[in-house]
Design a protein around this motif. Structure first.
Motif, PDB file in Angstrom:
ATOM      1  N   THR A   1      15.980  -7.484  32.564  1.00 33.69           N
ATOM      2  CA  THR A   1      16.847  -6.674  33.409  1.00 33.69           C
ATOM      3  C   THR A   1      16.258  -5.271  33.516  1.00 33.69           C
TER       4      THR A   1
ATOM      5  N   THR B   1      23.108  -8.953  39.831  1.00 40.27           N
ATOM      6  CA  THR B   1      23.951  -9.239  38.674  1.00 40.27           C
ATOM      7  C   THR B   1      23.649  -8.177  37.623  1.00 40.27           C
ATOM      8  N   SER B   2      24.550  -8.024  36.688  1.00 44.32           N
ATOM      9  CA  SER B   2      24.327  -7.039  35.641  1.00 44.32           C
ATOM     10  C   SER B   2      24.701  -7.617  34.291  1.00 44.32           C
ATOM     11  N   SER B   3      24.131  -7.004  33.271  1.00 42.23           N
ATOM     12  CA  SER B   3      24.498  -7.361  31.902  1.00 42.23           C
ATOM     13  C   SER B   3      24.625  -6.078  31.106  1.00 42.23           C
ATOM     14  N   ARG B   4      25.503  -6.108  30.125  1.00 42.99           N
ATOM     15  CA  ARG B   4      25.761  -4.923  29.303  1.00 42.99           C
ATOM     16  C   ARG B   4      24.988  -4.999  28.000  1.00 42.99           C
TER      17      ARG B   4
ATOM     18  N   GLY C   1      20.759  -4.319  28.416  1.00 45.49           N
ATOM     19  CA  GLY C   1      21.456  -4.556  29.674  1.00 45.49           C
ATOM     20  C   GLY C   1      20.749  -3.922  30.851  1.00 45.49           C
TER      21      GLY C   1
ATOM     22  N   TYR D   1      20.154  -4.574  35.409  1.00 40.38           N
ATOM     23  CA  TYR D   1      20.376  -5.331  36.636  1.00 40.38           C
ATOM     24  C   TYR D   1      19.209  -6.241  36.943  1.00 40.38           C
TER      25      TYR D   1
END
Length: 144
Positions: A25, A56-59, A63, A65
């Motif tokens: 990401t 989409t994204s993740s933390r 994290g 995009y």
């Protein structure tokens, strides 16, 4: 048709994301630095693009995009519609609020507006993000 800063920066950000998110990401901070766009502005753009499923994204610590679909399946038209709304460059001045046109049976100018809008739609819907990413990759390799 004049594109807003939102569309220009959004497209730049997605090309950057496509270039750098193949294996991991990408943080907004890194896109902001490479593209000279403020992080807060990128957050607004990415929220719109995420809602549309283009990213989409993740933390978390790792994290960031990534593209929501393969770049070859995302058209410039998809991106511009999310960030700009409609893509009509020319709107017939005779159209009323209810969509009717008084005189459409004798108006030939409407054909001009339709052809202009159809040409723009065709151009942006057949130009894929994957092509732009590849062109950018080649340009960066030539630069050194």
């Amino acid at each position: 048709m004049k594109l807003s800063t939102r569309a220009r920066y959004g497209l730049k950000a997605l090309i950057d994301l496509g270039l750098h998110s193949e294996n991991e990401t990408v943080s907004l901070q890194s896109i902001a630095e490479r593209q000279d766009i403020s992080v807060s502005y990128l957050e607004q753009l990415m929220a719109m693009l995420k809602k549309a499923g283009l990213v989409t994204s993740s933390r978390g610590a790792y994290g960031g995009y990534r593209l929501g679909r393969p770049a070859e399946e995302i058209s410039v038209g998809d991106i511009l519609r999310v960030l700009e709304g409609g893509l009509e460059a020319a709107v017939c001045p005779g159209i009323e609020n209810d969509g009717t046109c008084h005189g459409s049976d004798v108006c030939v100018a409407k054909n001009v507006w339709k052809r202009i809008n159809d040409s723009i739609t065709n151009a942006v819907d057949t130009l894929m993000l994957g092509e732009l990413i590849e062109e950018s990759r080649i340009a960066h390799e030539k630069k050194g």
